[in-house]
Design an enzyme around this catalytic site. Structure first.
Site, short mmCIF file in Angstrom:
data_model
loop_
_atom_site.label_atom_id
_atom_site.label_comp_id
_atom_site.label_asym_id
_atom_site.label_seq_id
_atom_site.Cartn_x
_atom_site.Cartn_y
_atom_site.Cartn_z
N CYS A 1 91.55 13.71 47.29
CA CYS A 1 91.95 12.41 46.38
C CYS A 1 93.39 11.90 46.27
O CYS A 1 94.03 11.55 47.44
CB CYS A 1 91.30 12.56 45.03
SG CYS A 1 91.03 11.07 44.40
N HIS B 1 85.91 15.21 46.32
CA HIS B 1 86.08 16.54 45.32
C HIS B 1 85.28 17.52 45.88
O HIS B 1 84.42 17.66 45.37
CB HIS B 1 86.15 16.20 44.07
CG HIS B 1 87.39 15.42 43.51
ND1 HIS B 1 88.68 15.94 43.01
CD2 HIS B 1 87.34 13.96 43.60
CE1 HIS B 1 89.44 14.85 42.72
NE2 HIS B 1 88.80 13.64 42.88
N GLU C 1 85.60 20.60 44.75
CA GLU C 1 85.32 21.63 43.71
C GLU C 1 84.45 21.20 42.74
O GLU C 1 83.98 22.24 41.69
CB GLU C 1 86.70 21.65 43.05
CG GLU C 1 87.13 20.42 42.15
CD GLU C 1 87.76 19.14 42.97
OE1 GLU C 1 88.32 18.37 42.32
OE2 GLU C 1 87.85 19.36 44.26
#
Length: 184
Positions: free
Chosen positions: A75, A162, A164
């Site tokens: 990001c 993302h 994660e």
């Protein structure tokens, strides 16, 4: 073996990146984005530039691109990479966080094992508008032309999404691939 460094760019998911890596038994340490580059180059085998609110709060993170280490920008980390190498970003038309289907355009070591299309979770408040010279576009979506890019010769990789978060399908594979890149 040296750890991966997760650079805290003041984003809400940086601690989750660290936790995900540790849960995967990948040695990782979080550092401030004000850590001197010489200290960074001695202490790790790869760098993850985490997300954050603005480029103005990126500290000295752009200098980490010049250390000769593999770098994964997530990001804001992607935006640091783009602007640090002569590209540009702009405000995204789609705004905040949400699900998006990403189309893989180029197979690279970072995206090895993913299908041609995948569901991810991303913020598009800002996005890359000009890919830097020497970089290739790796992925796009219907709302963003540069979901991922890389400078393969420099081992610099950036993604808009993302990996994660649980909303990204098989996000851990991306971390496994990056860990492998950093171990070669």
């Amino acid at each position: 073996m040296l750890p991966l460094y997760v650079v805290n760019n003041h984003g809400q998911f940086n601690h989750l990146i660290l936790r995900t890596l540790r849960d995967m038994d990948i040695e990782a340490t979080m550092i401030s984005n004000e850590t001197p580059p010489a200290e960074v180059s001695r202490g790790c085998r790869g760098i993850i530039l985490g997300g954050g609110p603005t480029l103005e709060r990126a500290g000295v993170a752009p200098a980490y691109l010049d250390l000769g280490l593999p770098v994964l920008g997530i990001c804001l980390g992607l935006h640091i990479m783009a602007t640090g190498r002569g590209g540009a970003i702009r405000q995204g038309a789609s705004g905040g966080f949400g699900a998006v289907e990403v189309e893989i355009l180029e197979e690279t070591p970072l995206l090895r094992g993913y299908p041609d299309r995948m569901q991810v979770w991303a913020s598009h408040a800002d996005e890359v508008s000009v890919v830097p010279e020497g970089f290739v576009r790796l992925a796009k979506s219907s709302i963003c032309g540069v979901e991922a890019m890389a400078s393969p010769d420099e081992h610099l990789y950036g993604i808009q999404w993302h990996p994660e978060v649980s909303h990204t399908v098989n996000g851990r594979l991306l971390f496994e691939n990056f860990d492998r890149i950093c171990s070669e």
